[in-house]
Each structure stands twice: as C-alpha cells, then as structure tokens.
Scaffold this motif. Structure first.
Motif, short mmCIF file in Angstrom:
data_model
loop_
_atom_site.label_atom_id
_atom_site.label_comp_id
_atom_site.label_asym_id
_atom_site.label_seq_id
_atom_site.Cartn_x
_atom_site.Cartn_y
_atom_site.Cartn_z
N PRO A 131 -6.50 -1.85 11.79
CA PRO A 131 -5.10 -2.12 11.44
C PRO A 131 -4.82 -2.05 9.94
O PRO A 131 -3.76 -1.57 9.54
CB PRO A 131 -4.88 -3.54 11.99
CG PRO A 131 -5.85 -3.66 13.11
CD PRO A 131 -7.05 -2.87 12.69
N GLN A 132 -5.76 -2.51 9.12
CA GLN A 132 -5.55 -2.43 7.68
C GLN A 132 -5.41 -0.98 7.23
O GLN A 132 -4.53 -0.64 6.45
CB GLN A 132 -6.71 -3.11 6.95
CG GLN A 132 -6.68 -2.98 5.43
CD GLN A 132 -5.53 -3.73 4.77
OE1 GLN A 132 -4.87 -4.56 5.40
NE2 GLN A 132 -5.27 -3.43 3.51
N LEU A 177 9.05 -4.34 3.38
CA LEU A 177 9.41 -5.60 4.01
C LEU A 177 9.99 -5.38 5.41
O LEU A 177 9.73 -6.17 6.33
CB LEU A 177 10.41 -6.37 3.14
CG LEU A 177 9.83 -7.01 1.88
CD1 LEU A 177 10.94 -7.56 1.01
CD2 LEU A 177 8.85 -8.13 2.25
N VAL A 178 10.76 -4.31 5.58
CA VAL A 178 11.29 -3.99 6.91
C VAL A 178 10.14 -3.70 7.87
O VAL A 178 10.15 -4.15 9.03
CB VAL A 178 12.26 -2.80 6.82
CG1 VAL A 178 12.62 -2.30 8.22
CG2 VAL A 178 13.52 -3.19 6.07
N THR A 221 1.49 -8.63 6.30
CA THR A 221 1.57 -7.16 6.35
C THR A 221 1.98 -6.60 5.00
O THR A 221 1.39 -5.61 4.52
CB THR A 221 2.57 -6.72 7.43
OG1 THR A 221 2.21 -7.28 8.69
CG2 THR A 221 2.59 -5.21 7.56
N TYR A 222 2.97 -7.20 4.38
CA TYR A 222 3.45 -6.73 3.08
C TYR A 222 2.38 -6.88 2.00
O TYR A 222 2.14 -5.95 1.22
CB TYR A 222 4.70 -7.52 2.71
CG TYR A 222 5.21 -7.28 1.31
CD1 TYR A 222 5.90 -6.12 0.99
CD2 TYR A 222 5.00 -8.23 0.30
CE1 TYR A 222 6.37 -5.90 -0.30
CE2 TYR A 222 5.46 -8.02 -0.99
CZ TYR A 222 6.15 -6.85 -1.28
OH TYR A 222 6.60 -6.63 -2.56
N VAL A 223 1.71 -8.02 1.97
CA VAL A 223 0.72 -8.27 0.91
C VAL A 223 -0.54 -7.43 1.15
O VAL A 223 -1.03 -6.75 0.23
CB VAL A 223 0.36 -9.77 0.85
CG1 VAL A 223 -0.80 -10.00 -0.11
CG2 VAL A 223 1.58 -10.57 0.39
N PHE A 224 -1.07 -7.45 2.38
CA PHE A 224 -2.31 -6.73 2.65
C PHE A 224 -2.12 -5.22 2.60
O PHE A 224 -2.94 -4.50 2.03
CB PHE A 224 -2.87 -7.13 4.02
CG PHE A 224 -3.37 -8.55 4.08
CD1 PHE A 224 -3.54 -9.30 2.94
CD2 PHE A 224 -3.65 -9.14 5.30
CE1 PHE A 224 -3.99 -10.61 2.99
CE2 PHE A 224 -4.11 -10.44 5.37
CZ PHE A 224 -4.28 -11.18 4.21
N GLU A 230 -6.90 -1.68 -0.86
CA GLU A 230 -8.36 -1.52 -0.80
C GLU A 230 -9.11 -2.82 -1.07
O GLU A 230 -10.28 -2.97 -0.67
CB GLU A 230 -8.82 -0.44 -1.80
CG GLU A 230 -8.83 -0.85 -3.27
CD GLU A 230 -7.45 -0.94 -3.90
OE1 GLU A 230 -7.35 -1.49 -5.01
OE2 GLU A 230 -6.48 -0.44 -3.28
N GLN A 231 -8.46 -3.79 -1.70
CA GLN A 231 -9.13 -5.06 -1.96
C GLN A 231 -9.43 -5.83 -0.67
O GLN A 231 -10.40 -6.57 -0.61
CB GLN A 231 -8.26 -5.92 -2.89
CG GLN A 231 -8.23 -5.39 -4.32
CD GLN A 231 -7.48 -6.34 -5.23
OE1 GLN A 231 -6.33 -6.69 -4.95
NE2 GLN A 231 -8.11 -6.76 -6.31
#
Length: 523
Positions: A131-132, A177-178, A221-224, A230-231
């Motif tokens: 998923p990432q 964000l959407v 979701t927004y942050v990752f 890649e972090q």
C-alpha cells in the motif's frame, strides 16, 4: 566497441542525480530528510506497476459498492464487516464470531505468502503491491501532473515563493488531501452499508467514530504517501530487515551487472582511441534519477531498495539508444551474478575483454536474460508453498464441511438443582440455537438419555421429550429449558443426557452432552 555505438554514446545526457541514500557513505544516526525527486520512467516494469496500481486501488475503492443478494434477512453488500451483528460477509461466505479462526488462517496465509514471494522473487511485494508503494505512486502522478517532471520539480523546490509556486503547491496538497479523504472514506464503507453510510456521512448524521476514522486515515495517507514517502520504507517498515532471512543465493533481486558495466566511462570514444577497456555503463545516472528511494543500484544491494525495477527500465532505455544489449541492470540471482563474475575473470586474456564476455553465439553470457524455473522449484520455495497450500486447502475444507446449525448449552449455576415437593429434581439450562443461514427454519430440540426425564420449554408445546422450535434467520434463539427427573428414577442422573438440535429438511444436526445435578444419595 562499434563506431556507431561510440557516436551514440555521446548523445546520452548525464543527469545530475546523486543518491540521497548512498550505500558507500556512512550517515549519522539521525539526519534531516533530503527530498527525492524521482524522474518518470518508461518501460515494461513501469507499465506493470501501472497495472498493479490500477488493480489494487480499484479493488480497494470499489469493493464496498459491490452488491450480493443474500435474501431479505441479510445485508446485500458483497464484502462487509458487520460489527453490530458480529458477522463478516465475503460474497457467499459468512463468518460468525466463533469462526474467526478462518480469518486468522487467512492472515497466517498472507504472512506465509509474503515469505513465499520474497524467497522466490525478492521484495516484489514492496516494489509493486505494498500500500505504501501504491499510494506513493499515486501521489507522484499528481505531483508530476501539477509541477512537472524531475528537473521542473527541483527548480520549483529551490526557487523563491512566487504566485506560481504557491498555487501549484496548494493544488497539489489539496488533491493529496482529497485522496486521503477518499482512502479513509473507502475504509469505513467496509463496516456498514456503503450507500446508506455515504448519505449519512455527507449530511453529518453518521456516528462520530466514522468521522474520526476518516480523519485518522486521511492524515496517515497524506503524511506517509505525500510527505514521508521513502522514509516509511527505510525507517518505519520492519520488512527490509526481516527479508534478509527469506533470501538466499537463488532469489531474484535487482542487480547491476558490474562484470559488464565497469569501468564506467562518459567518454567511450576517447577511451577506445587511447586503447583503454571500458564497460557498457556510460555513467548517465538514469538509474539514480528514476529511483523512488533515492539510491544508486550500482553500489550493490541496499536495505532501501524495494526492487521496483524502474532502474532496469531506465538503463534499458539508455542501452537501446546506444545500440547495445539490454540487461546491464536486471533481475538476477546471487549465484548467477557470481558465475558471470567468475567467467569474466577466468576469460581475462589480453585478447578478450573480461568485462564483456560473449559466448559462442556472440551474445552476452548473462544467465538471467531468460527466466530460470529453478528459481521456483527450490526446496525453500516448495516448502513455503506446501505449507501455504496446505493451510489454504484446510480452510476450504473447513468452509465446505461446516454446519450452519449450532447448539450451545449452559447449566444454571445458582441454584444447580431444585428439589420439588414430590421429591423430583429439576435442573435449568440456558440453550442457544444458532441458525447460521438467512432463512427461517423449524428446529427440533430433543432429549436423549435419562428415559424418565421430562423437558419443559416456556412458551412451547411438546411431548416432554422433544419440541419443534421456529428460529429466526441468521439469528441466535435463546431458550430457557428445564429438565425434571422423578424421585424414583434419580439413579438415571449419573449417566447424564444429550440435547439434540436437528433440522429435518437440511439434515443438519448438533448435540451437546449435559450433566444432571442432584443431591447426594442417602446412606
């Protein structure tokens, strides 16, 4: 080297792309993130990643809207985790709480499947289906569409804050964000009827937990996917550190074939004129520019590499322009790589270029140019597959052979028995009939053993030994049952009795062996 190839080599643009995560540089334990601006790649692996991304996102976002007719007494959503009714629906399969071991079995199968895939083809899960990875790819599509490809994004990032930069950043983050809201929204639809929940959600009538869940998943979701990228794979995910135990010398990994590419040269024509031996790598940095993890695959295998194979596409494109064979970077096994290195070293006569060894057909000796089925038919892979398949077959057999009628009996604890005025002894039981199909049916509840005993059910007529009970579809029917044994036949209590629930139409049956408590006999 062919003169035409030398001429073409001068047309390859060298990209100024230094690896963010350099394997040959010892970095401090804590370091500020350096942004990675991956260039758009084109090729077979990139196309395959597009297909995987479309398939996985399509499954995630659209599955809650698939309808499945289960009759009038069950939800018509194909995949539904009904927490209120404590049910899990998956198309024609319905899982009750006591059957949760099926879900646990699927989770174990998923873990074994990850081991199986990794042992055969390395971190294919990380590179294509994680998923990432999928959401980062989606976020990068938005970023490229708004800000341009790698060079344009780098210039924009380094430039001053103008109206153009501000508007592009606002648009990009707004769309991210959407996507985050859509991700969280799709998740909650798995836990309630999707159309109904959507209506209540947009009218602000949904339960607070729905808004809280969407907010949390939107933020993650927004942050990752947008900010950390890649972090997450490098620092947060444990799999890069676990995968080493899954790999061996016959596992496929993305490999730079330095036996063919070294020594690198950006001036092959001058090197050839000077009599120097050069490899096929023209040090264009195309492989570094497309890497979403910011590494240089030419430094060898690294923890950050997710084997997405975009560097293979980039390098193959350069080889095509140079008129050389593909495969300078390829999927390879450690054993094949070692064999090629040994061959290049052993053939190192003065008249033969040891780094560009060819076989009798004039093609590069590269064992991984064609898929080797030995990669699959290995002891480790076959062992993982055997365990995985055995679990799958066991779950399928369990689903196919399970009964949809269950009987649960709980003896009264206080009092354990009641002595009536005539000396007979009565025991009470809480009986639960589980009708696990979405249809109403009539169940016969009978007592077997203790021939003199009589059974009573409040509100039900019977002959004292059996009762016909109408049970609701997909429900638990609770009954209060009393069993009475006459005084002169109390000795029968020592053998106990059996309660039997039977459906004559489906021929399903369940039984429970019960004890009958009485006072100790007088001496």
């Amino acid at each position: 080297m062919h003169p035409r190839s030398l001429a073409k080599a001068q047309t390859i643009e060298r990209l100024e792309a230094e690896p963010v995560n350099a394997a040959r540089v010892r970095k401090p334990l804590y370091e500020k993130r350096r942004k990675v601006f991956p260039k758009r790649a084109e090729g077979r692996f990139r196309r395959f990643k597009w297909l995987v991304m479309l398939a996985t996102l399509g499954i995630y976002y659209l599955t809650p809207w698939i309808r499945w007719d289960r009759g009038a007494h069950a939800p018509d959503q194909a995949v539904l985790v009904d927490l209120a009714a404590r049910r899990f629906y998956f198309f024609f399969i319905e899982i009750w709480p006591q059957e949760f071991f099926f879900v646990a079995g699927l989770l174990v199968m998923a873990g074994l499947g990850l081991f199986l895939v990794t042992s055969a083809v390395g971190r294919a899960w990380c590179g294509y289906a994680c998923p990432q990875t999928v959401w980062v790819d989606l976020f990068l599509v938005i970023e490229r569409f708004i800000e341009g490809d790698r060079n344009a994004r780098m210039r924009l990032n380094a430039g001053p804050w103008t109206l153009d930069k501000f508007s592009k950043r606002i648009a990009k983050h707004a769309i991210w964000l959407v996507i985050g809201v859509a991700t969280g929204g799709a998740w909650i639809f798995y836990f309630a009827d999707a159309p109904s929940l959507l209506r209540s959600f947009v009218t602000f009538e949904a339960p607070p937990v729905a808004y809280f869940t969407v907010a949390i998943l939107t933020a993650t979701t927004y942050v990752f996917g947008g900010l950390m990228r890649e972090q997450v794979c490098t620092y947060m995910c444990p799999w890069p550190r676990i995968q080493a135990t899954m790999l061996d010398e016959n596992s496929l990994v993305v490999t730079y074939n330095d036996w063919r590419g070294e020594p690198r040269s950006r001036h092959a024509k001058k090197a050839a004129a000077a009599g120097e031996v050069v490899g096929d790598c023209v040090d264009c940095n195309a492989c570094v520019a497309v890497c979403p993890m910011g590494i240089d695959i030419r430094d060898g295998q690294q923890l950050e590499c997710i084997t997405c194979a975009l560097c293979i596409d980039a390098c193959d494109g350069v080889m095509d322009k140079l008129g050389r064979e593909r495969g300078l970077i390829s999927y390879a096994t450690l054993s094949d790589y070692a064999a090629n290195m040994a061959l290049a070293t052993n053939k190192g006569a003065a008249a033969i270029d040891p780094r560009r060894v060819r076989d009798t057909n004039g093609t590069f000796v590269d064992a991984v140019r064609h898929f080797d089925w030995r990669i699959v038919f290995r002891t480790r892979v076959l062992l993982y597959f055997a365990v995985w398949a055995a679990m799958g077959l066991g779950l399928v057999y369990g689903l196919a052979s399970r009964d949809r009628l269950e009987l649960n009996v709980l003896h009264d604890r206080n009092p354990q028995y009641v002595v009536e005025s005539d000396g007979s002894v009565r025991n009470g039981y809480m009986v639960k009939l589980l009708n696990m199909i979405p249809e109403r049916r009539t169940i016969t509840l009978a007592i077997e053993g203790m021939p003199s005993a009589r059974m009573q059910l409040a509100g039900h007529a019977g002959d004292g030994r059996s009762f016909a009970i109408d049970v609701d579809p997909d429900k638990v029917t609770a009954l209060k049952v009393f069993v009475t044994l006459p005084k002169e036949n109390l000795a029968e209590a020592d053998a106990g009795f059996t309660l039997i629930a039977d459906d004559p139409l489906s021929r399903e049956q369940d039984a429970y062996r019960a004890n009958f408590n009485r006072a100790a006999p007088e001496r």
